[in-house]
Scaffold this motif. Structure first.
Motif, PDB file in Angstrom:
ATOM      1  N   SER A   1      27.751 -31.194  47.128  1.00 11.76           N
ATOM      2  CA  SER A   1      27.041 -31.680  48.307  1.00 11.76           C
ATOM      3  C   SER A   1      27.988 -32.442  49.233  1.00 11.76           C
ATOM      4  O   SER A   1      27.973 -32.242  50.457  1.00 11.76           O
ATOM      5  CB  SER A   1      25.878 -32.578  47.882  1.00 11.76           C
ATOM      6  OG  SER A   1      25.228 -33.108  49.005  1.00 11.76           O
ATOM      7  N   GLU A   2      28.830 -33.307  48.661  1.00  6.56           N
ATOM      8  CA  GLU A   2      29.810 -34.047  49.459  1.00  6.56           C
ATOM      9  C   GLU A   2      30.794 -33.093  50.133  1.00  6.56           C
ATOM     10  O   GLU A   2      31.168 -33.279  51.295  1.00  6.56           O
ATOM     11  CB  GLU A   2      30.571 -35.039  48.578  1.00  6.56           C
ATOM     12  CG  GLU A   2      31.612 -35.844  49.343  1.00  6.56           C
ATOM     13  CD  GLU A   2      32.430 -36.761  48.456  1.00  6.56           C
ATOM     14  OE1 GLU A   2      33.559 -37.079  48.865  1.00  6.56           O
ATOM     15  OE2 GLU A   2      31.961 -37.161  47.386  1.00  6.56           O
TER      16      GLU A   2
ATOM     17  N   GLU B   1      30.238 -29.962  51.018  1.00  7.66           N
ATOM     18  CA  GLU B   1      29.539 -29.302  52.119  1.00  7.66           C
ATOM     19  C   GLU B   1      29.471 -30.204  53.344  1.00  7.66           C
ATOM     20  O   GLU B   1      29.718 -29.772  54.476  1.00  7.66           O
ATOM     21  CB  GLU B   1      28.134 -28.887  51.680  1.00  7.66           C
ATOM     22  CG  GLU B   1      28.142 -27.758  50.667  1.00  7.66           C
ATOM     23  CD  GLU B   1      26.785 -27.501  50.009  1.00  7.66           C
ATOM     24  OE1 GLU B   1      25.900 -28.396  50.042  1.00  7.66           O
ATOM     25  OE2 GLU B   1      26.623 -26.401  49.450  1.00  7.66           O
ATOM     26  N   GLN B   2      29.150 -31.483  53.123  1.00  2.00           N
ATOM     27  CA  GLN B   2      29.061 -32.437  54.235  1.00  2.00           C
ATOM     28  C   GLN B   2      30.416 -32.652  54.888  1.00  2.00           C
ATOM     29  O   GLN B   2      30.523 -32.696  56.111  1.00  2.00           O
ATOM     30  CB  GLN B   2      28.499 -33.772  53.739  1.00  2.00           C
ATOM     31  CG  GLN B   2      27.049 -33.694  53.320  1.00  2.00           C
ATOM     32  CD  GLN B   2      26.583 -34.960  52.608  1.00  2.00           C
ATOM     33  OE1 GLN B   2      27.262 -35.966  52.581  1.00  2.00           O
ATOM     34  NE2 GLN B   2      25.395 -34.885  52.013  1.00  2.00           N
ATOM     35  N   ARG B   3      31.464 -32.807  54.072  1.00  2.00           N
ATOM     36  CA  ARG B   3      32.801 -33.041  54.613  1.00  2.00           C
ATOM     37  C   ARG B   3      33.279 -31.848  55.438  1.00  2.00           C
ATOM     38  O   ARG B   3      33.849 -32.008  56.507  1.00  2.00           O
ATOM     39  CB  ARG B   3      33.784 -33.336  53.482  1.00  2.00           C
ATOM     40  CG  ARG B   3      35.126 -33.811  54.031  1.00  2.00           C
ATOM     41  CD  ARG B   3      36.097 -34.216  52.970  1.00  2.00           C
ATOM     42  NE  ARG B   3      35.522 -35.195  52.070  1.00  2.00           N
ATOM     43  CZ  ARG B   3      36.019 -35.482  50.887  1.00  2.00           C
ATOM     44  NH1 ARG B   3      37.106 -34.874  50.469  1.00  2.00           N
ATOM     45  NH2 ARG B   3      35.452 -36.380  50.122  1.00  2.00           N
ATOM     46  N   CYS B   4      33.038 -30.637  54.938  1.00  2.00           N
ATOM     47  CA  CYS B   4      33.445 -29.435  55.667  1.00  2.00           C
ATOM     48  C   CYS B   4      32.676 -29.314  56.973  1.00  2.00           C
ATOM     49  O   CYS B   4      33.256 -29.018  58.017  1.00  2.00           O
ATOM     50  CB  CYS B   4      33.263 -28.193  54.803  1.00  2.00           C
ATOM     51  SG  CYS B   4      34.418 -28.111  53.420  1.00  2.00           S
ATOM     52  N   SER B   5      31.380 -29.559  56.917  1.00  2.00           N
ATOM     53  CA  SER B   5      30.558 -29.488  58.118  1.00  2.00           C
ATOM     54  C   SER B   5      31.019 -30.496  59.155  1.00  2.00           C
ATOM     55  O   SER B   5      31.168 -30.164  60.344  1.00  2.00           O
ATOM     56  CB  SER B   5      29.092 -29.727  57.754  1.00  2.00           C
ATOM     57  OG  SER B   5      28.295 -29.730  58.909  1.00  2.00           O
ATOM     58  N   ALA B   6      31.288 -31.730  58.726  1.00  2.00           N
ATOM     59  CA  ALA B   6      31.742 -32.780  59.644  1.00  2.00           C
ATOM     60  C   ALA B   6      33.087 -32.438  60.266  1.00  2.00           C
ATOM     61  O   ALA B   6      33.370 -32.831  61.404  1.00  2.00           O
ATOM     62  CB  ALA B   6      31.820 -34.121  58.920  1.00  2.00           C
TER      63      ALA B   6
ATOM     64  N   LYS C   1      33.270 -22.538  47.740  1.00  2.00           N
ATOM     65  CA  LYS C   1      32.337 -23.295  46.898  1.00  2.00           C
ATOM     66  C   LYS C   1      32.502 -22.907  45.432  1.00  2.00           C
ATOM     67  O   LYS C   1      32.543 -23.768  44.557  1.00  2.00           O
ATOM     68  CB  LYS C   1      30.895 -23.040  47.366  1.00  2.00           C
ATOM     69  CG  LYS C   1      29.859 -23.772  46.536  1.00  2.00           C
ATOM     70  CD  LYS C   1      28.460 -23.500  47.061  1.00  2.00           C
ATOM     71  CE  LYS C   1      27.414 -24.217  46.226  1.00  2.00           C
ATOM     72  NZ  LYS C   1      26.055 -23.977  46.724  1.00  2.00           N
TER      73      LYS C   1
END
Length: 151
Positions: free
Chosen positions: A15-16, A18-23, A33
């Protein structure tokens, strides 16, 4: 099989990631993944060629495929490359933009990760005096872990 000193919360780390990549405006593809999941499942550092058959039971993936995914994970601070072992490990302490120390057991192959920021004050100060800015440091220390030492 090597033992691990710290259990990973794989779901939270994915989850972290995914968030880091999105940001960062980066794509966390299914392949990236899966490679991160494989690193999280390992009981120690893993070589790319060890991960390849786990990634692709059909044997259609080629080594460059996994190396590109591993390079991406390292660049995003989601994994480390342990140079002395030519192996990779999922980042165990969060945002790996900071300095890291790995304690690597010569007997079982375990690699324990620590945030090294506090331990590198002298190095940072010396670099500043020379006008050098350190962005990231990774130290690898080799020895024998407590579980492998004779009683």
């Amino acid at each position: 099989m090597p033992h691990t000193h710290a259990a990973h919360d794989a779901a939270a780390q994915i989850s972290e990631a995914e968030q880091r990549c999105s940001a960062a405006g980066e794509s966390f593809t299914p392949l990236r993944k899966r490679v991160l999941e494989l690193l999280l499942e390992q009981h120690g550092p893993a070589k790319a060629y060890d991960l390849l058959p786990l990634l692709d039971g059909e044997k259609t993936a080629k080594p460059p495929t996994i190396y590109r995914a591993l390079d991406f994970l390292v660049r995003m601070g989601l994994a480390h490359r342990i140079e002395s072992l030519n192996a990779f490990v999922a980042c165990g302490v969060g945002a790996c933009a900071r300095s890291t120390i790995f304690l690597i057991c010569e007997k079982c192959g375990c690699a324990e990760e620590f945030d090294a920021g506090h331990a590198l004050v002298d190095l940072s100060e010396a670099a500043k005096k020379d006008g050098f800015t350190i962005n990231r440091t990774m130290i690898e220390a080799s020895g024998v872990c407590s579980l492998c030492q004779p009683a």
